[in-house]
Design an enzyme around this catalytic site. Structure first.
Site, PDB file in Angstrom:
ATOM      1  N   ARG A 295       3.151  -6.792   7.054  1.00  0.00           N
ATOM      2  CA  ARG A 295       2.805  -6.004   8.241  1.00  0.00           C
ATOM      3  C   ARG A 295       3.966  -5.883   9.221  1.00  0.00           C
ATOM      4  O   ARG A 295       3.927  -5.063  10.133  1.00  0.00           O
ATOM      5  CB  ARG A 295       1.618  -6.646   8.967  1.00  0.00           C
ATOM      6  CG  ARG A 295       0.279  -6.431   8.299  1.00  0.00           C
ATOM      7  CD  ARG A 295      -0.862  -6.765   9.234  1.00  0.00           C
ATOM      8  NE  ARG A 295      -2.145  -6.571   8.572  1.00  0.00           N
ATOM      9  CZ  ARG A 295      -2.915  -7.562   8.119  1.00  0.00           C
ATOM     10  NH1 ARG A 295      -2.523  -8.819   8.269  1.00  0.00           N
ATOM     11  NH2 ARG A 295      -4.053  -7.301   7.522  1.00  0.00           N
ATOM     12  N   PHE A 425      -3.127   2.412   8.760  1.00  0.00           N
ATOM     13  CA  PHE A 425      -2.384   1.729   7.695  1.00  0.00           C
ATOM     14  C   PHE A 425      -2.510   0.204   7.788  1.00  0.00           C
ATOM     15  O   PHE A 425      -2.492  -0.360   8.876  1.00  0.00           O
ATOM     16  CB  PHE A 425      -0.894   2.058   7.844  1.00  0.00           C
ATOM     17  CG  PHE A 425      -0.389   3.137   6.922  1.00  0.00           C
ATOM     18  CD1 PHE A 425      -1.126   3.616   5.871  1.00  0.00           C
ATOM     19  CD2 PHE A 425       0.878   3.660   7.117  1.00  0.00           C
ATOM     20  CE1 PHE A 425      -0.643   4.596   5.036  1.00  0.00           C
ATOM     21  CE2 PHE A 425       1.387   4.649   6.288  1.00  0.00           C
ATOM     22  CZ  PHE A 425       0.615   5.118   5.240  1.00  0.00           C
ATOM     23  N   GLU A 426      -2.564  -0.449   6.648  1.00  0.00           N
ATOM     24  CA  GLU A 426      -2.438  -1.912   6.545  1.00  0.00           C
ATOM     25  C   GLU A 426      -3.376  -2.656   7.486  1.00  0.00           C
ATOM     26  O   GLU A 426      -3.022  -3.666   8.086  1.00  0.00           O
ATOM     27  CB  GLU A 426      -0.985  -2.331   6.782  1.00  0.00           C
ATOM     28  CG  GLU A 426      -0.034  -1.761   5.735  1.00  0.00           C
ATOM     29  CD  GLU A 426       1.407  -2.134   5.985  1.00  0.00           C
ATOM     30  OE1 GLU A 426       1.658  -3.103   6.722  1.00  0.00           O
ATOM     31  OE2 GLU A 426       2.301  -1.455   5.448  1.00  0.00           O
ATOM     32  N   GLY A 427      -4.590  -2.153   7.609  1.00  0.00           N
ATOM     33  CA  GLY A 427      -5.583  -2.742   8.490  1.00  0.00           C
ATOM     34  C   GLY A 427      -5.702  -1.946   9.773  1.00  0.00           C
ATOM     35  O   GLY A 427      -4.799  -1.953  10.597  1.00  0.00           O
TER      36      GLY A 427
END
Length: 623
Positions: A295, A425-427
């Site tokens: 992240r 994105f990504e959570g």
């Protein structure tokens, strides 16, 4: 079409997510202590310094990458064509950009997280989609998990290929499995002879997937003997040229037009048994651990975009004259411009601190990475939106149109479109807040978890009550004790008052978290708006600390330049107001009334509000 499997219940989904967590905190965590009411400034101050030898090795690469990005990456053409040219990816690979963090013994550059983020910022400042290629390849693609969990044989076989140009991807999401992995349906079964796994399923929104050579695929494997419940999730390394792997759809989006992203299908794909990564049933834990570091690239993208917004607006605020003076001298614009500068410094400070913490290998950064992703993505979006407002019509107009009529073709419109995905994105921001909230109350749950667990028996609750009474008889009073006043932190000069504010409000945060658990008990996980405010306070306190520590570091290196202190001071002044606002609205809010209206909206009570337009259902129906 096959019959859809029943979706997981709320309890099943929670159990899957809980099982995938890292249960232990084996290394130090600044933010975990912050939620516990302690400003552990000694953990991050002085600001961790990069390794001089590594910086020296990275410098030539970064210089070459800068020149390549400037001369060969045309973000506007990529946006227009919807395609990152093969020669761009090949050129990046030849520079070593596909293996920035891969150790030199495997053919990579072996550089740090700090250098990696600098490289991503350079590329993303020219084209966010091209930056996403590198990030999806290295941050969450095959190299990261392989370095952490792969066998020596897997590393020797695959890392040299990945470092020199073989593109990778990570395949987890499915139509019914996004933030809730309990609904994962892709499955793998071991062949009768035990020689390989047979993979079947479909993955959605796989970044890099349509052009990738090697991907990690998450799939369910048979349950262990004697273990009840859904089958565990396992990670597999899959070569995309294997028979049965196909790209069934290439997706296009609002922004990041050059992104390679789509739907991948796996039909009886034979995966060699040696391509199972880490171990059976460890796939989701692998994914979460990978994301804790992975992240960190996205906040760097956001910081780079903020810097670009600031450069454009600084220039325009001086050039554009309206009502007899540059627009930047009108308070309506200067308020946006000043906040933009302060917020950009804060974003840059977050990237600097979190990447430096990752490089030390001494911290558990799961909370810091989540803070960085959530806060930077939201703040960068606000900054770009203000940049569009300051540029006005020229911000809304496309690059090509501006260029065609002889104006400076600054791509603010593209920047806004590209940045919006970062909140997803990504959570997504909502999932990040729930993730952070769960980690923030971890210690409380260890002590008093059974008191708020609706499944706990009476005996377990009574035992938890006595345990909690003993613990909180000591813990709670100590969260009122501490010295958050002058002369503490005096070495920070004008910023000392902000650190004292952080110190006092860390204790207030801990008390408020405890109040929240007591007040809502078993329904705590339903009070997501309240938990979100607690998380937002923690995020602001963390970012304030990062800004102060970074300003101190820069000023110590160059005492004659006080500009970092000026920026950190303004940022902290504004952040303090946001913190007070979150605390004031923690329990005194309109959450209940809003929830009632939301339920009634879902039930159709306000459907009359939708009259007067062509029905969306009719206008976009598939039939």
């Amino acid at each position: 079409m096959s019959k859809q499997a029943p979706l997981a219940t709320e309890l099943e989904a929670r159990e899957v997510a809980e099982a995938a967590r890292e249960e232990q905190w084996e290394r130090r965590s600044f933010s975990k202590r912050l939620f516990d009411g302690r400003l552990a400034l000694d953990l991050i101050h002085p600001h961790p310094e990069p390794d001089p030898e590594e910086e020296k090795r990275a410098a030539p690469f970064l210089e070459e990458l800068y020149a390549f990005a400037r001369d060969h990456i045309d973000g506007d053409a990529i946006d227009r064509d919807g395609w990152v040219p093969d020669e761009v990816l090949k050129g990046l690979a030849e520079l070593g950009a596909f293996g920035i963090k891969i150790p030199r013994e495997y053919g990579g550059l072996g550089l740090s997280q700090v250098s990696y983020n600098r490289a991503l910022s350079i590329v993303a400042s020219r084209c966010s989609a091209t930056g996403a290629f590198l990030s999806a390849h290295q941050s969450i693609g095959v190299p990261g998990p392989l370095l952490m969990f792969g066998t020596d044989e897997q590393k020797k076989r695959l890392l040299p290929r990945l470092a020199t140009g073989a593109l990778s991807a990570f395949a987890l999401t499915e139509p019914d499995a996004g933030s809730d992995p309990a609904n994962l349906s892709t499955a793998a079964t071991l062949s009768d002879d035990g020689d390989h796994w047979v993979l079947n399923g479909e993955k959605l929104w796989c970044t890099n997937g349509p052009r990738a050579d090697i991907i990690i695929v998450m799939a369910r494997t048979p349950a262990r003997e004697g273990v009840r419940g859904k089958r565990p999730v396992t990670a597999f390394i899959v070569e995309t040229d294997s028979p049965g792997v196909s790209v069934v759809h290439t997706s296009s989006f609002m922004g990041l037009k050059g992104l390679s992203n789509g739907v991948l299908r796996f039909e009886n794909v034979k995966v060699p048994k040696e391509n199972l990564l880490w171990g059976e049933g460890k796939g989701l834990k692998l994914a979460l651990i990978t994301l804790n570091v992975g992240r960190l690239s996205l906040p760097a993208f956001c910081s780079a975009a903020a810097k670009a917004s600031l450069e454009i607006c600084r220039e325009w605020s001086n050039e554009r004259v309206q009502w007899g003076q540059p627009i930047g001298r009108h308070e309506a614009i200067s308020q946006m411009l000043g906040s933009m500068a302060a917020d950009t410094f804060a974003m840059d400070s977050v990237v600097s601190l979190t990447s430096s913490m990752a490089d030390t290998k001494q911290f558990d950064i799961r909370l810091e990475a989540a803070f960085a992703k959530m806060w930077n993505s939201e703040k960068a979006w606000e900054t770009a939106n203000d940049a569009l407002q300051i540029r006005a019509g020229r911000g809304y107009e496309t690059h090509d149109s501006l260029e065609a009529r002889g104006e400076k073709p600054y791509p603010v419109e593209r920047m806004v479109r590209d940045l919006r995905i970062n909140l997803i994105f990504e959570g997504s921001s909502e999932i990040m807040r729930l993730f952070i909230a769960r980690e923030a109350v971890d210690d409380h749950l260890r002590v008093a978890g059974d008191l708020i667990d609706p499944r706990a028996s009476t005996g377990r609750r009574v035992a938890a009550l006595f345990k909690a009474a003993l613990h909180y008889a000591w813990w709670f009073p100590t969260r009122f004790l501490g010295w958050g006043h002058w002369p503490r932190f005096s070495e920070f000069g004008p910023l000392a008052t902000h650190l004292r504010f952080i110190d006092r409000n860390a204790r207030r945060l801990a008390r408020s978290t405890f109040y929240t658990m007591v007040r809502f008990g078993p329904s705590l996980d339903k009070r997501q708006a309240v938990l979100g405010r607690i998380v937002d306070v923690g995020a602001e306190l963390f970012v304030m600390t990062a800004a102060c520590v970074r300003a101190h570091q820069l000023t110590r290196k160059n005492p004659s330049d006080t500009s970092p202190t000026t920026l950190a001071d303004l940022f902290c002044r504004q952040a303090r107001r946001r913190v007070e606002d979150r605390f004031d609205n923690l329990f005194d809010n309109d959450d209940a009334a809003t929830n009632v209206v939301a339920r009634q909206t879902m039930e159709g009570r306000f459907a009359w509000l939708e009259e007067g337009i062509v029905s969306v259902r009719e206008g976009y129906s598939k039939g």
